[in-house]
Design an enzyme around this catalytic site. Sequence first.
Site, mmCIF file in Angstrom:
data_model
loop_
_atom_site.group_PDB
_atom_site.id
_atom_site.type_symbol
_atom_site.label_atom_id
_atom_site.label_comp_id
_atom_site.label_asym_id
_atom_site.label_seq_id
_atom_site.Cartn_x
_atom_site.Cartn_y
_atom_site.Cartn_z
ATOM 1 C CG HIS A 274 -2.168 0.776 1.057
ATOM 2 N ND1 HIS A 274 -2.554 1.760 1.932
ATOM 3 C CD2 HIS A 274 -3.129 0.740 0.095
ATOM 4 C CE1 HIS A 274 -3.688 2.294 1.535
ATOM 5 N NE2 HIS A 274 -4.062 1.694 0.424
ATOM 6 C CE LYS A 276 -1.926 4.604 -2.501
ATOM 7 N NZ LYS A 276 -1.885 3.513 -1.479
ATOM 8 C CG HIS A 502 -7.262 7.886 -1.704
ATOM 9 N ND1 HIS A 502 -5.926 7.643 -1.930
ATOM 10 C CD2 HIS A 502 -7.850 6.668 -1.648
ATOM 11 C CE1 HIS A 502 -5.707 6.346 -2.010
ATOM 12 N NE2 HIS A 502 -6.856 5.726 -1.844
#
Length: 616
Positions: A274, A276, A502
């Site tokens: 996950h 980034k 997000h």
Amino acid sequence: MSQDSQHGKWTISDSEDEDNIIPPTPQKDSNKPSIKPDLERKPDTVTTFFKQERKLSPKRNEDTHSVKEPSAPSMGSEARKAAHVNQTLPVKYESHPSPSVKRKRETEEAGWNLSSSDDETPPPAPKKEPKKSDVSPKKKKTEDKRPPSPHGTSYYKEEPADFFETNLLSMNDMYRFYLNKVTGIPKKFNTGALHIKDILSPMFGTLKESVQFNYCFDIPWMVEQYPPEFRDKPVILVHGEKRESKARLIEQAKPYPHIRFCQAKLDIAFGTHHTKMMLLWYEEGFRVIILTSNLIRADWYQKTQGMWMSPLYPRLPEGSPGTAGESPTNFKSDLLEYLEAYRAPELAEWIDRIKQHDLSETRVYLIGSTPGRYQGPAMEKWGHLRLRKLLSEHTKPVLNEERWHVLGQFSSIGSMGLDKTKWLAAEFQRTLTTLGKVRIKEGRRCAHVYPSVENVRTSLEGYPAGGSLPYSIQTAQKQLWLHSYFHGWHADVTGRSNAMPHIKTYMRVSPDYTQLAWFLVTSANLSKAAWGAMEKNNTQIMVRSYELGVLYLPSAFNMSTFPVEKNVFPASSSSKGFPVPFDLPPQHYSSKDQPWIWNIPYTQAPDTHGNIWVPS
């Protein structure tokens, strides 16, 4: 067992499975939850089965939905793909919708990409032949290309050229925390924000090579974000795909010989890659970007996202010792340790490259998660115990500390347990309330910012924004106690009240909401998979996923606290306030508000595009 709640009456079977595994078929299984919604606000009862399947192979997906399109975005997990295949698209609102109304689901739409992870990806299951009754007939493939948005092919609008022009003078380089640009909001709220095209532009350096760590990829779209002069420069994609989904990702990259892959090892069930992050190597030096956006267009269009962009790190003089170029926050060695945790030969050259650069100007701390079970001193290397260690060592108690609020803001929620003492108000709250080494009395105020149904309905994207907020009814109905913590998404201060978040942020804020004791931006949602959970009588922590974020501590900026910035936009290079991305104080849900749950219908009112939401 029956429960009455604001979501209706739900009949569930007993289950102690903390990760809430849903059966891959509608067949009864007495050991798994069976959910039957009785939606009290609908004219008639609607029963919705929304299957989040165990690591289905693409063959079954293809057999069921005739989907085989290598150019489609990679979604990060087979379970998420399977879940989204069962998620249908909006249909227009009718004043008296029939309970049987479903949104139209065409083959080319079935694979539209979700942009997040609820961190509860089921493990692989043995393949078995589905019964004929379990599989719908094949659908004729009508298009060669899926629409780029849940709204269809015409949703995205091309921005004027000046949308991608960033004035460095308008950027605050004190904190180096930036929001993404959002389409459809007043221009002033994008002044000082960044688009991916800005990040990769020559404005920040002459690119030689890059690495993209992420969860979801749309490779053709990603390549287009690089300026033409850098578009064929070598890129490594670090991903968590396995088996057939990995093959599809590789297929996407076939037209691009400059792209190579690095597969992150995911040896613990329910884990995801996950993280980034971008590593950018320039002629002039090196840069790190740690962010919250997937590499898909939807994540850079009308969502609230955030990032930390490092300074340009210069190359060290030849012959510098290995310890050279370290920052007061130990960022260089922590970044190297995180990269080494991948145990990936593809990253070895980058590890050596980073060692050759001067990262001493870094003023943030790295907070990472890597999959594993850790004991002894290693327990404090990853997850929430890493955060606890830094807060203990580099912060000091504040006056009236028990009145300072803990705020968490996230886009997905995992299983917390049957009550708050299982994890949230126990080990995780202890971490978030740490200030210095002295433990103080209880009484801290905790609030969680998560969009309500009304937030999603009235957003720029409308109901499809909820596809990136994957809180399931299967999880929600087991932890109704959690919803009393919830506060809505309101972000007038950044012009982003209608751009669903997000981004993930956590912070400690003063009673009057004007000061911060610390601030964290991260990929980690509210879940044990992301943050880790203690085991073996607190002698071991188990972490399932890769996550990455940066922690801002006032001591690294020679401050006692961070003042909260009241005028975030247009951004100013002279501002000393910290740009919190949403309004403070947060607003508690009203009596009519419900947390957004992505796999139940919303048909009582249309969204901003005239659609309703009916999962099948």
